[in-house]
Design a protein around this motif. Sequence first.
Motif, PDB file in Angstrom:
ATOM      1  N   LEU A   6      33.802  51.483  46.716  1.00 47.29           N
ATOM      2  CA  LEU A   6      32.553  51.106  48.266  1.00 47.29           C
ATOM      3  C   LEU A   6      32.598  49.233  48.770  1.00 47.29           C
ATOM      4  O   LEU A   6      33.446  48.599  49.925  1.00 47.29           O
ATOM      5  N   TYR A   7      32.970  48.888  47.436  1.00 47.60           N
ATOM      6  CA  TYR A   7      33.792  47.174  48.043  1.00 47.60           C
ATOM      7  C   TYR A   7      34.947  46.781  47.184  1.00 47.60           C
ATOM      8  O   TYR A   7      34.980  45.830  47.498  1.00 47.60           O
ATOM      9  N   SER A   8      35.881  47.077  46.720  1.00 43.31           N
ATOM     10  CA  SER A   8      36.458  47.256  46.211  1.00 43.31           C
ATOM     11  C   SER A   8      37.696  46.690  46.541  1.00 43.31           C
ATOM     12  O   SER A   8      38.470  45.403  46.393  1.00 43.31           O
ATOM     13  N   PHE A   9      37.564  46.494  48.465  1.00 43.29           N
ATOM     14  CA  PHE A   9      38.670  46.292  49.440  1.00 43.29           C
ATOM     15  C   PHE A   9      38.216  44.221  49.752  1.00 43.29           C
ATOM     16  O   PHE A   9      39.510  43.744  49.818  1.00 43.29           O
ATOM     17  N   PHE A  10      37.092  43.534  48.326  1.00 40.90           N
ATOM     18  CA  PHE A  10      37.167  42.282  48.721  1.00 40.90           C
ATOM     19  C   PHE A  10      36.263  42.071  47.911  1.00 40.90           C
ATOM     20  O   PHE A  10      36.000  40.657  47.732  1.00 40.90           O
ATOM     21  N   MET A  11      36.458  42.338  46.266  1.00 45.18           N
ATOM     22  CA  MET A  11      35.657  41.730  45.479  1.00 45.18           C
ATOM     23  C   MET A  11      36.562  42.410  44.280  1.00 45.18           C
ATOM     24  O   MET A  11      37.138  43.273  44.319  1.00 45.18           O
ATOM     25  N   LYS A  12      36.073  41.553  42.834  1.00 42.97           N
ATOM     26  CA  LYS A  12      37.374  42.033  41.990  1.00 42.97           C
ATOM     27  C   LYS A  12      36.281  42.534  41.017  1.00 42.97           C
ATOM     28  O   LYS A  12      34.540  43.409  41.105  1.00 42.97           O
ATOM     29  N   ASP A  13      36.811  44.062  40.391  1.00 44.82           N
ATOM     30  CA  ASP A  13      36.677  44.955  40.002  1.00 44.82           C
ATOM     31  C   ASP A  13      35.345  44.598  38.833  1.00 44.82           C
ATOM     32  O   ASP A  13      34.635  45.560  38.845  1.00 44.82           O
ATOM     33  N   GLU A  14      36.245  43.230  38.356  1.00 42.33           N
ATOM     34  CA  GLU A  14      35.516  43.271  37.137  1.00 42.33           C
ATOM     35  C   GLU A  14      33.614  42.805  38.220  1.00 42.33           C
ATOM     36  O   GLU A  14      32.518  43.203  37.037  1.00 42.33           O
ATOM     37  N   ASP A  15      33.153  42.572  38.734  1.00 44.13           N
ATOM     38  CA  ASP A  15      32.264  42.445  40.054  1.00 44.13           C
ATOM     39  C   ASP A  15      31.496  43.743  40.030  1.00 44.13           C
ATOM     40  O   ASP A  15      30.587  44.186  40.744  1.00 44.13           O
ATOM     41  N   LEU A  16      32.187  44.758  39.896  1.00 41.57           N
ATOM     42  CA  LEU A  16      31.517  46.121  40.460  1.00 41.57           C
ATOM     43  C   LEU A  16      31.832  47.468  39.109  1.00 41.57           C
ATOM     44  O   LEU A  16      31.508  46.751  38.309  1.00 41.57           O
ATOM     45  N   ILE A  17      31.003  48.388  39.854  1.00 41.76           N
ATOM     46  CA  ILE A  17      31.063  49.389  38.598  1.00 41.76           C
ATOM     47  C   ILE A  17      31.888  50.900  38.963  1.00 41.76           C
ATOM     48  O   ILE A  17      31.258  51.207  39.982  1.00 41.76           O
ATOM     49  N   ASP A  18      32.138  50.797  38.451  1.00 38.13           N
ATOM     50  CA  ASP A  18      33.304  52.283  37.843  1.00 38.13           C
ATOM     51  C   ASP A  18      31.836  53.071  37.332  1.00 38.13           C
ATOM     52  O   ASP A  18      32.262  53.679  36.316  1.00 38.13           O
ATOM     53  N   TYR A  19      31.018  53.783  37.982  1.00 41.60           N
ATOM     54  CA  TYR A  19      30.146  54.917  37.755  1.00 41.60           C
ATOM     55  C   TYR A  19      31.513  55.688  37.046  1.00 41.60           C
ATOM     56  O   TYR A  19      30.609  56.743  35.975  1.00 41.60           O
ATOM     57  N   GLU A  20      32.613  56.586  36.901  1.00 41.68           N
ATOM     58  CA  GLU A  20      33.485  57.381  37.086  1.00 41.68           C
ATOM     59  C   GLU A  20      33.168  57.111  35.833  1.00 41.68           C
ATOM     60  O   GLU A  20      33.962  58.303  34.956  1.00 41.68           O
ATOM     61  N   SER A  21      33.329  55.842  35.504  1.00 47.54           N
ATOM     62  CA  SER A  21      33.998  55.554  34.100  1.00 47.54           C
ATOM     63  C   SER A  21      32.974  56.240  32.580  1.00 47.54           C
ATOM     64  O   SER A  21      33.551  55.986  31.382  1.00 47.54           O
ATOM     65  N   PHE A  22      32.087  55.892  33.377  1.00 45.92           N
ATOM     66  CA  PHE A  22      30.732  56.753  32.033  1.00 45.92           C
ATOM     67  C   PHE A  22      30.064  57.977  32.934  1.00 45.92           C
ATOM     68  O   PHE A  22      29.243  58.422  31.537  1.00 45.92           O
TER      69      PHE A  22
END
Length: 141
Positions: A48-64
């Motif tokens: 949802l937010y990756s177009f304007f935020m850094k990946d480390e500030d977001l949660i990749d739910y699919e990774s866990f």
Amino acid sequence: FARRVFDVMFHGCLPVFMKWPSKNGVGKSWWIPHGHEVKYNYPFHKELYSFFMKDEDLIDYESFAVETVGDIGNKTNFGSMFDMMEAMIEENPNEIRKRQLILKEQVVSLTYGLGEDAHRYDDAFSRVMKILESMNDYDRG
């Protein structure tokens, strides 16, 4: 989404979801058949937010998170969920551990800090502030 999903994660357990087609036919729902897309139901979702935020500030739910395909004909049929978990336990316990370690890194950002040292952690409040700051910067362009 329900609080119990977050309670599970706070205790270090992997959330397990039935995957359904989403309401708009694009993406997936972890709620019900033809429900809202996952990215709209879970805070700080990477998609949802990756177009304007850094990946480390977001949660990749699919990774866990663990997901299995839901049975459209019987949405209360959890057989595929049980089969998936049994297979992971028997065939790939290292994958479970890997996902638990990723969850451990991410779960702090889903809590609101408590106590005197709450300001030291990148909790939900600080994530909201980062989103607002990034949106402001993005709008200025």
